[in-house]
Scaffold this motif. Sequence first.
Motif, PDB file in Angstrom:
ATOM      1  N   GLY A  70       0.806  -1.184   0.100  1.00 56.70           N
ATOM      2  CA  GLY A  70      -0.147   0.209   0.035  1.00 56.70           C
ATOM      3  C   GLY A  70       0.880   0.931  -0.054  1.00 56.70           C
ATOM      4  N   ARG A  71       0.546   2.414  -0.846  1.00 61.36           N
ATOM      5  CA  ARG A  71       1.177   3.447  -0.840  1.00 61.36           C
ATOM      6  C   ARG A  71       0.537   4.362   0.105  1.00 61.36           C
ATOM      7  N   PHE A  72      -0.071   4.226   1.200  1.00 61.15           N
ATOM      8  CA  PHE A  72      -0.565   5.245   2.024  1.00 61.15           C
ATOM      9  C   PHE A  72      -0.190   5.011   3.221  1.00 61.15           C
ATOM     10  N   THR A  73      -0.495   6.066   4.093  1.00 64.24           N
ATOM     11  CA  THR A  73      -0.243   6.219   5.591  1.00 64.24           C
ATOM     12  C   THR A  73      -1.659   5.981   6.396  1.00 64.24           C
ATOM     13  N   LEU A  74      -1.754   4.916   7.338  1.00 65.99           N
ATOM     14  CA  LEU A  74      -2.969   4.955   7.968  1.00 65.99           C
ATOM     15  C   LEU A  74      -2.858   5.877   9.411  1.00 65.99           C
ATOM     16  N   VAL A  75      -4.250   6.582   9.445  1.00 63.32           N
ATOM     17  CA  VAL A  75      -4.416   7.195  10.592  1.00 63.32           C
ATOM     18  C   VAL A  75      -5.641   6.812  11.137  1.00 63.32           C
ATOM     19  N   HIS A  76      -6.039   7.110  12.629  1.00 64.52           N
ATOM     20  CA  HIS A  76      -7.090   6.597  13.149  1.00 64.52           C
ATOM     21  C   HIS A  76      -7.941   7.536  13.862  1.00 64.52           C
ATOM     22  N   CYS A  77      -9.091   7.218  14.329  1.00 62.92           N
ATOM     23  CA  CYS A  77     -10.191   8.091  14.613  1.00 62.92           C
ATOM     24  C   CYS A  77     -10.248   8.185  16.123  1.00 62.92           C
ATOM     25  N   TRP A  78     -10.365   9.301  16.720  1.00 63.12           N
ATOM     26  CA  TRP A  78     -10.342   9.636  18.289  1.00 63.12           C
ATOM     27  C   TRP A  78     -11.655   9.447  18.595  1.00 63.12           C
ATOM     28  N   ALA A  79     -12.813   9.768  17.799  1.00 66.95           N
ATOM     29  CA  ALA A  79     -14.243   9.317  18.178  1.00 66.95           C
ATOM     30  C   ALA A  79     -14.343   7.823  18.544  1.00 66.95           C
ATOM     31  N   HIS A  80     -13.987   7.180  17.766  1.00 68.13           N
ATOM     32  CA  HIS A  80     -14.226   5.651  18.098  1.00 68.13           C
ATOM     33  C   HIS A  80     -13.402   5.140  19.306  1.00 68.13           C
ATOM     34  N   VAL A  81     -12.161   5.702  19.676  1.00 69.07           N
ATOM     35  CA  VAL A  81     -11.554   5.562  21.085  1.00 69.07           C
ATOM     36  C   VAL A  81     -12.498   6.080  22.217  1.00 69.07           C
ATOM     37  N   ARG A  82     -12.748   7.343  21.945  1.00 71.69           N
ATOM     38  CA  ARG A  82     -13.688   7.862  23.099  1.00 71.69           C
ATOM     39  C   ARG A  82     -15.015   6.944  23.120  1.00 71.69           C
ATOM     40  N   ARG A  83     -15.620   6.488  22.243  1.00 73.29           N
ATOM     41  CA  ARG A  83     -16.886   5.767  22.213  1.00 73.29           C
ATOM     42  C   ARG A  83     -16.687   4.444  23.200  1.00 73.29           C
ATOM     43  N   LYS A  84     -15.506   3.841  22.959  1.00 72.22           N
ATOM     44  CA  LYS A  84     -15.133   2.663  23.904  1.00 72.22           C
ATOM     45  C   LYS A  84     -15.105   3.174  25.337  1.00 72.22           C
ATOM     46  N   LEU A 101      -9.621  13.766  28.948  1.00 67.96           N
ATOM     47  CA  LEU A 101      -8.391  14.071  28.061  1.00 67.96           C
ATOM     48  C   LEU A 101      -8.650  13.994  26.597  1.00 67.96           C
ATOM     49  N   ILE A 102      -9.310  13.039  26.096  1.00 66.55           N
ATOM     50  CA  ILE A 102      -9.955  13.270  24.819  1.00 66.55           C
ATOM     51  C   ILE A 102     -10.524  14.482  24.531  1.00 66.55           C
ATOM     52  N   GLY A 103     -11.445  14.647  25.538  1.00 66.54           N
ATOM     53  CA  GLY A 103     -12.171  16.137  25.348  1.00 66.54           C
ATOM     54  C   GLY A 103     -11.126  17.235  25.296  1.00 66.54           C
ATOM     55  N   GLU A 104     -10.037  17.548  25.956  1.00 63.63           N
ATOM     56  CA  GLU A 104      -9.318  18.497  25.982  1.00 63.63           C
ATOM     57  C   GLU A 104      -8.551  18.606  24.291  1.00 63.63           C
ATOM     58  N   LEU A 105      -8.420  17.315  23.955  1.00 61.04           N
ATOM     59  CA  LEU A 105      -7.962  17.372  22.424  1.00 61.04           C
ATOM     60  C   LEU A 105      -8.747  18.201  21.485  1.00 61.04           C
ATOM     61  N   TYR A 106      -9.888  17.703  21.605  1.00 62.99           N
ATOM     62  CA  TYR A 106     -11.246  18.452  20.869  1.00 62.99           C
ATOM     63  C   TYR A 106     -11.341  20.040  21.219  1.00 62.99           C
ATOM     64  N   ALA A 107     -11.004  20.165  22.343  1.00 65.42           N
ATOM     65  CA  ALA A 107     -11.229  21.728  22.887  1.00 65.42           C
ATOM     66  C   ALA A 107     -10.270  22.519  22.127  1.00 65.42           C
ATOM     67  N   LEU A 108      -8.907  21.902  22.195  1.00 61.76           N
ATOM     68  CA  LEU A 108      -7.758  22.655  21.506  1.00 61.76           C
ATOM     69  C   LEU A 108      -8.136  22.645  19.942  1.00 61.76           C
ATOM     70  N   GLU A 109      -8.619  21.854  19.305  1.00 59.56           N
ATOM     71  CA  GLU A 109      -9.319  21.811  18.018  1.00 59.56           C
ATOM     72  C   GLU A 109     -10.040  22.885  17.630  1.00 59.56           C
ATOM     73  N   ARG A 110     -11.037  23.043  18.708  1.00 60.73           N
ATOM     74  CA  ARG A 110     -12.048  24.257  18.621  1.00 60.73           C
ATOM     75  C   ARG A 110     -11.317  25.725  18.818  1.00 60.73           C
ATOM     76  N   GLU A 111     -10.275  25.555  19.693  1.00 57.80           N
ATOM     77  CA  GLU A 111      -9.559  26.945  19.780  1.00 57.80           C
ATOM     78  C   GLU A 111      -8.883  27.442  18.696  1.00 57.80           C
ATOM     79  N   TYR A 112      -8.301  26.070  17.812  1.00 59.84           N
ATOM     80  CA  TYR A 112      -7.664  26.779  16.335  1.00 59.84           C
ATOM     81  C   TYR A 112      -9.022  27.140  15.542  1.00 59.84           C
ATOM     82  N   LYS A 113      -9.916  26.505  15.491  1.00 61.75           N
ATOM     83  CA  LYS A 113     -10.952  26.934  14.602  1.00 61.75           C
ATOM     84  C   LYS A 113     -11.504  28.251  14.905  1.00 61.75           C
ATOM     85  N   ALA A 114     -11.482  28.906  15.910  1.00 61.14           N
ATOM     86  CA  ALA A 114     -11.907  30.142  16.414  1.00 61.14           C
ATOM     87  C   ALA A 114     -11.285  31.240  15.642  1.00 61.14           C
ATOM     88  N   GLY A 115     -10.175  30.883  14.883  1.00 63.85           N
ATOM     89  CA  GLY A 115      -9.229  31.846  14.173  1.00 63.85           C
ATOM     90  C   GLY A 115      -9.288  31.488  12.492  1.00 63.85           C
TER      91      GLY A 115
END
Length: 254
Positions: A70-84, A101-115
């Motif tokens: 495969g010529r691609f790099t796999l990344v995974h979903c934090w929402a699936h992890v949080r659900r567990k 802690l996972i919620g803090e990751l999402y809070a930081l993403e929202r902080e970025y999207k504010a700009g």
Amino acid sequence: MALPAHELPVGDGEGRGEAAPGGPPAGGGKQTPGGARGGAHAQAAMLKDFSGILMVDGLGSYDSYAGHGGRFTLVHCWAHVRRKFVECEEKFPQATEAIELIGELYALEREYKAGPPDAARLLELRQHKSRAVIDRLHQWARGVQALPGSALGQAVKYMSNMWTGLTRFLSDARVPLDNNATERALRGLVVGRKNHYGSRSRRGTQVAALFYSLLETAKLCGVDPKRYLREAALAALRGEEIPLPHQLEAAAVG
């Protein structure tokens, strides 16, 4: 940006469930024979010419395919992890810390999207702030006590097994935290799934997968789906090459 993938069972009208991997943008759905072998076949068929970043859940066949040329790099979903962790929180209160802690990751993403959008700014935020949260979560996972077969133990194992793919977002601003946009885009298919059973046509589900992929990609490109269908149909009637959604977007900008 990362190409998202998600598997959704559909039917061929004869009571047989089938796997339809798919996900915009520039992704798609393909109706294939059911079961693990069918899903793996669909992945190989759809990804044969793809190179780049692929966001997936924990389905093992993606790892197998990526590891065999495969010529691609796999990344995974934090929402699936949080659900567990959410699923086991009632019986295992220790899971609350992971959820927060996972919620803090999402809070930081929202902080970025504010700009304003700025890949460099997002990457700096992730490397300086998100990485610290990831380190705390990793330390928690190594120290939490849970039986391997328990729901909490399984949640920790699920996260640990995908840790490399889960943390790639720290070094690549193109990688989102989760695959939720793809799951939302597939709701139309879920709503119409019973109608697909009624069609009694495998070809019908293949055509549906094609149109869902094109229309959802048009939405992501900022192109009105009705406009896209009209332009595509007119091009076909004129005997011209049928444009893809992103080509209409480029034409509008130009």
